[in-house]
Design a protein around this motif. Sequence first.
Motif, PDB file in Angstrom:
ATOM      1  N   THR A 174      -8.396  -0.860 -10.462  1.00 30.00           N
ATOM      2  CA  THR A 174      -7.132  -1.593 -10.553  1.00 30.00           C
ATOM      3  C   THR A 174      -7.412  -3.047 -10.899  1.00 30.00           C
ATOM      4  O   THR A 174      -8.488  -3.579 -10.596  1.00 30.00           O
ATOM      5  CB  THR A 174      -6.331  -1.532  -9.242  1.00 30.00           C
ATOM      6  OG1 THR A 174      -7.112  -2.117  -8.183  1.00 30.00           O
ATOM      7  CG2 THR A 174      -5.953  -0.105  -8.895  1.00 30.00           C
ATOM      8  N   HIS A 228      -5.455   2.341  -2.354  1.00 30.09           N
ATOM      9  CA  HIS A 228      -5.772   1.310  -3.349  1.00 30.09           C
ATOM     10  C   HIS A 228      -5.609   1.791  -4.791  1.00 30.09           C
ATOM     11  O   HIS A 228      -6.394   1.442  -5.670  1.00 30.09           O
ATOM     12  CB  HIS A 228      -7.185   0.782  -3.123  1.00 30.09           C
ATOM     13  CG  HIS A 228      -7.397   0.194  -1.760  1.00 30.09           C
ATOM     14  ND1 HIS A 228      -6.598  -0.818  -1.254  1.00 30.09           N
ATOM     15  CD2 HIS A 228      -8.302   0.487  -0.783  1.00 30.09           C
ATOM     16  CE1 HIS A 228      -7.016  -1.132  -0.036  1.00 30.09           C
ATOM     17  NE2 HIS A 228      -8.033  -0.356   0.286  1.00 30.09           N
ATOM     18  N   THR A 255      -7.029  -5.268  -1.612  1.00 28.12           N
ATOM     19  CA  THR A 255      -6.894  -4.273  -2.687  1.00 28.12           C
ATOM     20  C   THR A 255      -8.127  -3.385  -2.829  1.00 28.12           C
ATOM     21  O   THR A 255      -8.252  -2.675  -3.828  1.00 28.12           O
ATOM     22  CB  THR A 255      -6.623  -4.965  -4.033  1.00 28.12           C
ATOM     23  OG1 THR A 255      -7.631  -5.972  -4.248  1.00 28.12           O
ATOM     24  CG2 THR A 255      -5.242  -5.594  -4.065  1.00 28.12           C
ATOM     25  N   ILE A 291      -1.687  -2.331  -7.463  1.00 22.14           N
ATOM     26  CA  ILE A 291      -1.751  -3.743  -7.114  1.00 22.14           C
ATOM     27  C   ILE A 291      -0.418  -4.137  -6.482  1.00 22.14           C
ATOM     28  O   ILE A 291       0.638  -3.883  -7.072  1.00 22.14           O
ATOM     29  CB  ILE A 291      -2.017  -4.605  -8.364  1.00 22.14           C
ATOM     30  CG1 ILE A 291      -3.411  -4.325  -8.934  1.00 22.14           C
ATOM     31  CG2 ILE A 291      -1.846  -6.092  -8.056  1.00 22.14           C
ATOM     32  CD1 ILE A 291      -4.566  -4.753  -8.053  1.00 22.14           C
ATOM     33  N   SER A 304      -1.103  -5.534   0.801  1.00 20.13           N
ATOM     34  CA  SER A 304      -2.185  -4.554   0.799  1.00 20.13           C
ATOM     35  C   SER A 304      -1.781  -3.315   0.020  1.00 20.13           C
ATOM     36  O   SER A 304      -0.610  -2.931  -0.003  1.00 20.13           O
ATOM     37  CB  SER A 304      -2.540  -4.153   2.236  1.00 20.13           C
ATOM     38  OG  SER A 304      -3.529  -3.140   2.256  1.00 20.13           O
ATOM     39  N   SER A 305      -2.770  -2.690  -0.602  1.00 24.42           N
ATOM     40  CA  SER A 305      -2.559  -1.409  -1.284  1.00 24.42           C
ATOM     41  C   SER A 305      -3.229  -0.268  -0.529  1.00 24.42           C
ATOM     42  O   SER A 305      -3.356   0.844  -1.053  1.00 24.42           O
ATOM     43  CB  SER A 305      -3.121  -1.484  -2.712  1.00 24.42           C
ATOM     44  OG  SER A 305      -4.506  -1.813  -2.700  1.00 24.42           O
ATOM     45  N   ASN A 320     -10.770  -4.547  -9.355  1.00 24.13           N
ATOM     46  CA  ASN A 320     -11.393  -3.725  -8.322  1.00 24.13           C
ATOM     47  C   ASN A 320     -12.213  -2.608  -8.958  1.00 24.13           C
ATOM     48  O   ASN A 320     -11.675  -1.620  -9.456  1.00 24.13           O
ATOM     49  CB  ASN A 320     -10.302  -3.168  -7.401  1.00 24.13           C
ATOM     50  CG  ASN A 320      -9.524  -4.288  -6.751  1.00 24.13           C
ATOM     51  OD1 ASN A 320     -10.022  -4.959  -5.861  1.00 24.13           O
ATOM     52  ND2 ASN A 320      -8.307  -4.515  -7.217  1.00 24.13           N
ATOM     53  N   SER A 379     -12.370  -7.006  -1.263  1.00 23.33           N
ATOM     54  CA  SER A 379     -11.454  -7.897  -0.539  1.00 23.33           C
ATOM     55  C   SER A 379     -11.571  -7.670   0.961  1.00 23.33           C
ATOM     56  O   SER A 379     -11.477  -8.613   1.758  1.00 23.33           O
ATOM     57  CB  SER A 379     -10.018  -7.702  -1.017  1.00 23.33           C
ATOM     58  OG  SER A 379      -9.595  -6.361  -0.853  1.00 23.33           O
ATOM     59  N   ASP A 407      -1.264  -0.710 -13.467  1.00 16.69           N
ATOM     60  CA  ASP A 407      -2.278  -1.536 -12.808  1.00 16.69           C
ATOM     61  C   ASP A 407      -3.703  -1.134 -13.181  1.00 16.69           C
ATOM     62  O   ASP A 407      -4.663  -1.589 -12.547  1.00 16.69           O
ATOM     63  CB  ASP A 407      -2.115  -1.446 -11.290  1.00 16.69           C
ATOM     64  CG  ASP A 407      -0.777  -1.991 -10.822  1.00 16.69           C
ATOM     65  OD1 ASP A 407      -0.316  -2.994 -11.397  1.00 16.69           O
ATOM     66  OD2 ASP A 407      -0.183  -1.405  -9.886  1.00 16.69           O
TER      67      ASP A 407
END
Length: 358
Positions: free
Chosen positions: A153, A126, A98, A129, A120-121, A148, A102, A288
């Motif tokens: 997010t 990104h 994300t 979520i 994955s975003s 994040n 990460s 998010d």
Amino acid sequence: MQRLHNFSAGPCTLPDEIFEKASQAVINFDGSGLSILETSHRSEAFTEVIQKAQSLALELSGLKNKNYYALFLHGGASFQFMMTAYNLLVNKAAFIETGRWSENAIAEAQYFGKTEIIASSKDKNHTYIPKKIQCPSDVDYLHFTSNNTIYGTQFKSFPQTEVPLVCDMSSDIFSRQIDFSQFDLIYAGAQKNIGPAGATLVLVKEDILGKVTRKIPSILDYQKQIKAKSVYNTSPVFSIYVSMLNLEWLVRQGGLKVIEKRNQEKAEMLYHEIDRNSLFKAYAKKQDRSMMNAVFTSVDSKFDEKFLNFANQHQISGIKGHRSLGGFRASMYNALGIESLEKLVNCMKEFEKNTNTI
């Protein structure tokens, strides 16, 4: 000296009363005749400090008497990217990707075994979520980052899985009520919601350890750190002391229930203005958006430098966006008061008014 309104993503802002007590301890720690900076990590005085900090961390997380240990270690969350894999990765680990942190955790884990990105975003930079996450049963653990800071997010709910759950909670630990017992290991750099940079909190369930066959260097071995009660080597004494003071402050505020309500109020106030204001737009998808880090941009980049200068003139500090993304980022950690949000919102309104009349 007038205090600035500190929206920095880290090091975090801390309560004024913590600064006052910590500054006194730098001169004379609890009447000992020594500064906290020269107090031995193996002294009786510091043993009381670290044991209290560990106890408070377990109390706030609801993990007391549940077979968890609280460790205060060196190295920040970036060190834990490697340390978690060293201690837990036997064959393969799963990851939710994300953002930057990460991605860094995945890169470190690849030194110790296979990694699989199960969600994955990245496809939308990104801004969201991933949902409906399915974790394979043949992995040693699932790792993700709860909040994040760069992209703004945050997970509002957590993956449901039968495999051990490992979470980097550096930027939102102790900011809201959650069931901490669903995690087998949580780590968090102190410099967001715990205290000053220099220490890292690790909450680890005992039965997740001891499964790898590789030899682990002593300082990197969770089991040896548990046995040494977090003082295997010289501890970051000052960071742990201030973290203890801040955890005490959290308890005095009424715990995570009260803190979460305050944080929700602050976030709602700022996001409402971002959505209303004709000059700004939020980066993350609405559902998010992070309660800790509001990331937003100008509708036209020509306003960026002007708004930063305007905010600086109004004693607002730390809102420049991450260098990889640009724009703006307002971090709203626990100790940031509602008055700072009011100041920023009023500043945004005034900037809009002045700009639209030019």
